[in-house]
Write an enzyme that holds these catalytic residues in place. Sequence first.
Site, mmCIF file in Angstrom:
data_model
loop_
_atom_site.group_PDB
_atom_site.id
_atom_site.type_symbol
_atom_site.label_atom_id
_atom_site.label_comp_id
_atom_site.label_asym_id
_atom_site.label_seq_id
_atom_site.Cartn_x
_atom_site.Cartn_y
_atom_site.Cartn_z
ATOM 1 N N LYS A 9 0.742 -1.560 0.677
ATOM 2 C CA LYS A 9 0.164 0.304 0.151
ATOM 3 C C LYS A 9 0.827 1.004 -0.262
ATOM 4 O O LYS A 9 1.848 1.529 0.230
ATOM 5 C CB LYS A 9 -0.554 0.046 1.241
ATOM 6 C CG LYS A 9 -1.914 -1.669 0.864
ATOM 7 C CD LYS A 9 -2.677 -1.117 2.397
ATOM 8 C CE LYS A 9 -3.506 -1.829 2.664
ATOM 9 N NZ LYS A 9 -4.587 -2.515 3.785
ATOM 10 N N TYR A 49 -11.958 -2.828 -3.081
ATOM 11 C CA TYR A 49 -12.437 -2.844 -1.384
ATOM 12 C C TYR A 49 -14.330 -3.496 -1.808
ATOM 13 O O TYR A 49 -14.594 -2.703 -0.982
ATOM 14 C CB TYR A 49 -12.113 -2.053 -1.533
ATOM 15 C CG TYR A 49 -11.156 -1.973 -0.156
ATOM 16 C CD1 TYR A 49 -10.239 -3.587 0.550
ATOM 17 C CD2 TYR A 49 -9.805 -1.118 -0.737
ATOM 18 C CE1 TYR A 49 -8.907 -3.448 0.831
ATOM 19 C CE2 TYR A 49 -8.543 -1.384 -0.043
ATOM 20 C CZ TYR A 49 -8.008 -2.129 0.507
ATOM 21 O OH TYR A 49 -6.799 -2.885 0.896
ATOM 22 N N PHE A 57 -15.375 2.667 7.372
ATOM 23 C CA PHE A 57 -14.231 3.043 7.368
ATOM 24 C C PHE A 57 -14.392 2.900 5.975
ATOM 25 O O PHE A 57 -13.115 3.075 5.298
ATOM 26 C CB PHE A 57 -12.973 2.240 7.848
ATOM 27 C CG PHE A 57 -13.604 0.561 7.304
ATOM 28 C CD1 PHE A 57 -12.197 0.251 6.624
ATOM 29 C CD2 PHE A 57 -14.054 -0.010 8.411
ATOM 30 C CE1 PHE A 57 -12.759 -1.311 6.408
ATOM 31 C CE2 PHE A 57 -14.148 -1.038 8.009
ATOM 32 C CZ PHE A 57 -13.747 -2.215 6.839
ATOM 33 N N ARG A 86 -1.653 -14.878 3.548
ATOM 34 C CA ARG A 86 -2.205 -13.930 4.726
ATOM 35 C C ARG A 86 -1.484 -14.602 6.030
ATOM 36 O O ARG A 86 -1.402 -13.600 6.420
ATOM 37 C CB ARG A 86 -3.286 -14.872 4.659
ATOM 38 C CG ARG A 86 -3.714 -14.706 3.037
ATOM 39 C CD ARG A 86 -4.785 -12.605 3.380
ATOM 40 N NE ARG A 86 -5.789 -13.001 4.487
ATOM 41 C CZ ARG A 86 -6.795 -11.288 5.025
ATOM 42 N NH1 ARG A 86 -6.527 -10.577 4.017
ATOM 43 N NH2 ARG A 86 -7.592 -11.338 5.870
ATOM 44 N N THR A 92 -5.324 -8.290 10.537
ATOM 45 C CA THR A 92 -5.746 -7.222 10.417
ATOM 46 C C THR A 92 -5.741 -5.468 11.738
ATOM 47 O O THR A 92 -5.041 -4.537 11.923
ATOM 48 C CB THR A 92 -7.579 -6.539 10.260
ATOM 49 O OG1 THR A 92 -7.327 -7.500 9.109
ATOM 50 C CG2 THR A 92 -7.532 -5.163 9.187
ATOM 51 N N ARG A 103 2.966 -7.559 9.021
ATOM 52 C CA ARG A 103 2.097 -6.397 10.061
ATOM 53 C C ARG A 103 2.646 -5.775 11.024
ATOM 54 O O ARG A 103 3.022 -5.450 12.034
ATOM 55 C CB ARG A 103 0.778 -5.909 9.815
ATOM 56 C CG ARG A 103 0.039 -5.995 8.585
ATOM 57 C CD ARG A 103 -1.337 -6.373 8.475
ATOM 58 N NE ARG A 103 -1.513 -5.942 7.165
ATOM 59 C CZ ARG A 103 -3.014 -6.472 6.764
ATOM 60 N NH1 ARG A 103 -4.005 -7.296 7.894
ATOM 61 N NH2 ARG A 103 -3.952 -6.011 5.983
ATOM 62 N N ASN A 113 -1.534 -0.202 7.364
ATOM 63 C CA ASN A 113 -1.047 -1.090 7.767
ATOM 64 C C ASN A 113 -0.052 -2.191 6.587
ATOM 65 O O ASN A 113 0.240 -3.528 6.782
ATOM 66 C CB ASN A 113 -1.951 -2.141 8.154
ATOM 67 C CG ASN A 113 -2.473 -2.342 7.122
ATOM 68 O OD1 ASN A 113 -2.962 -2.123 6.122
ATOM 69 N ND2 ASN A 113 -3.856 -3.590 7.323
ATOM 70 N N HIS A 116 -1.749 -5.626 1.170
ATOM 71 C CA HIS A 116 -3.367 -6.235 1.451
ATOM 72 C C HIS A 116 -2.723 -7.498 0.865
ATOM 73 O O HIS A 116 -1.580 -7.828 -0.253
ATOM 74 C CB HIS A 116 -4.104 -5.708 0.341
ATOM 75 C CG HIS A 116 -5.400 -6.291 0.050
ATOM 76 N ND1 HIS A 116 -6.018 -6.528 0.276
ATOM 77 C CD2 HIS A 116 -4.920 -7.074 -1.487
ATOM 78 C CE1 HIS A 116 -6.922 -7.018 -0.330
ATOM 79 N NE2 HIS A 116 -5.885 -7.693 -1.491
ATOM 80 N N GLU A 127 -9.548 -10.447 -8.125
ATOM 81 C CA GLU A 127 -8.381 -8.733 -7.455
ATOM 82 C C GLU A 127 -7.388 -9.527 -8.973
ATOM 83 O O GLU A 127 -6.823 -8.452 -9.107
ATOM 84 C CB GLU A 127 -7.826 -8.597 -6.358
ATOM 85 C CG GLU A 127 -8.979 -8.866 -5.214
ATOM 86 C CD GLU A 127 -8.408 -9.362 -3.835
ATOM 87 O OE1 GLU A 127 -7.793 -9.508 -3.740
ATOM 88 O OE2 GLU A 127 -8.963 -8.988 -2.891
HETATM 89 N N1 UDP Z 1 -9.431 -1.079 7.652
HETATM 90 C C1 UDP Z 1 -9.374 -0.080 8.533
HETATM 91 N N2 UDP Z 1 -10.375 0.131 9.512
HETATM 92 C C2 UDP Z 1 -11.041 -1.368 10.593
HETATM 93 C C3 UDP Z 1 -10.861 -2.446 9.634
HETATM 94 C C4 UDP Z 1 -9.719 -1.984 8.268
HETATM 95 O O1 UDP Z 1 -9.280 1.120 8.612
HETATM 96 O O2 UDP Z 1 -12.034 -0.675 11.251
HETATM 97 C C5 UDP Z 1 -8.732 -0.723 6.522
HETATM 98 C C6 UDP Z 1 -7.474 -1.826 7.131
HETATM 99 O O3 UDP Z 1 -6.376 -1.472 6.079
HETATM 100 C C7 UDP Z 1 -7.580 -2.814 6.065
HETATM 101 C C8 UDP Z 1 -8.101 -3.356 5.119
HETATM 102 O O4 UDP Z 1 -9.601 -1.781 5.478
HETATM 103 O O5 UDP Z 1 -6.609 -3.594 5.424
HETATM 104 C C9 UDP Z 1 -8.998 -3.537 4.752
HETATM 105 O O6 UDP Z 1 -9.504 -4.221 5.852
HETATM 106 P P1 UDP Z 1 -10.480 -5.956 5.947
HETATM 107 O O7 UDP Z 1 -11.180 -6.503 7.286
HETATM 108 O O8 UDP Z 1 -10.383 -6.912 4.552
HETATM 109 O O9 UDP Z 1 -8.503 -6.833 6.352
HETATM 110 P P2 UDP Z 1 -7.346 -7.047 5.702
HETATM 111 O O10 UDP Z 1 -8.393 -8.100 4.521
HETATM 112 O O11 UDP Z 1 -6.622 -6.455 4.909
HETATM 113 O O12 UDP Z 1 -6.604 -7.663 7.123
HETATM 114 MG MG MG Z 2 -9.956 -8.215 3.459
#
Ligand code: UDP
Ligand code: MG
Length: 136
Positions: A9, A49, A57, A86, A92, A103, A113, A116, A127
């Site tokens: 990112k 997304y 958010f 992952r 996350t 992370r 973070n 992705h 994707e």
């Molecule tokens: N995110 C955020 N606030 C939240 C949850 C998610 O800003 O409460 C952002 C964060 O950058 C995250 C992205 O949204 O990586 C996508 O969320 P997801 O739950 O899909 O997490 P990921 O798959 O990236 O772990």
């Molecule tokens: Mg995700």
Amino acid sequence: MNRTFIIVKPDGVRRGLVGEVLNRFEQRGIVIVAAQLRTIETNTAKMHYAEHAEKPFFAGLVEFITSGPSLLAVLEGPQDTWKIVRTMIGATNPAESAPGTIRGDLAVEMGENIIHGSDSAESAQREIALFFPNQQ
Ligand code: UDP
Ligand code: MG
């Protein structure tokens, strides 16, 4: 072979962590089959997304992911590549991302973070089609 998709990112690119992140995957034995430095367009970010469209958010997430260049890549391994990636990315929630994960080693914020990674084989396929239509 089995492919997945990652985005380093804009925070990761700004902090100079592209090499650090890609190195971890290469050292693990995962192959980079396509990569491109690109500022993601707003419409593409919204499609990527889409599952979060109703979340509070979402607007901030789209603004952040389009705020500068990202490094987009398709990664390949023998099996379960999305899952391996992952696991290497970590949780996350920064309070739950274990040391040793990307992370857990490099980030402390929920929003900024670093990376992705696709969260299922189906997401990976969707994707990759969105960002690298020639690499499915
Ligand atoms: N995110 C955020 N606030 C939240 C949850 C998610 O800003 O409460 C952002 C964060 O950058 C995250 C992205 O949204 O990586 C996508 O969320 P997801 O739950 O899909 O997490 P990921 O798959 O990236 O772990
Ligand atoms: Mg995700």
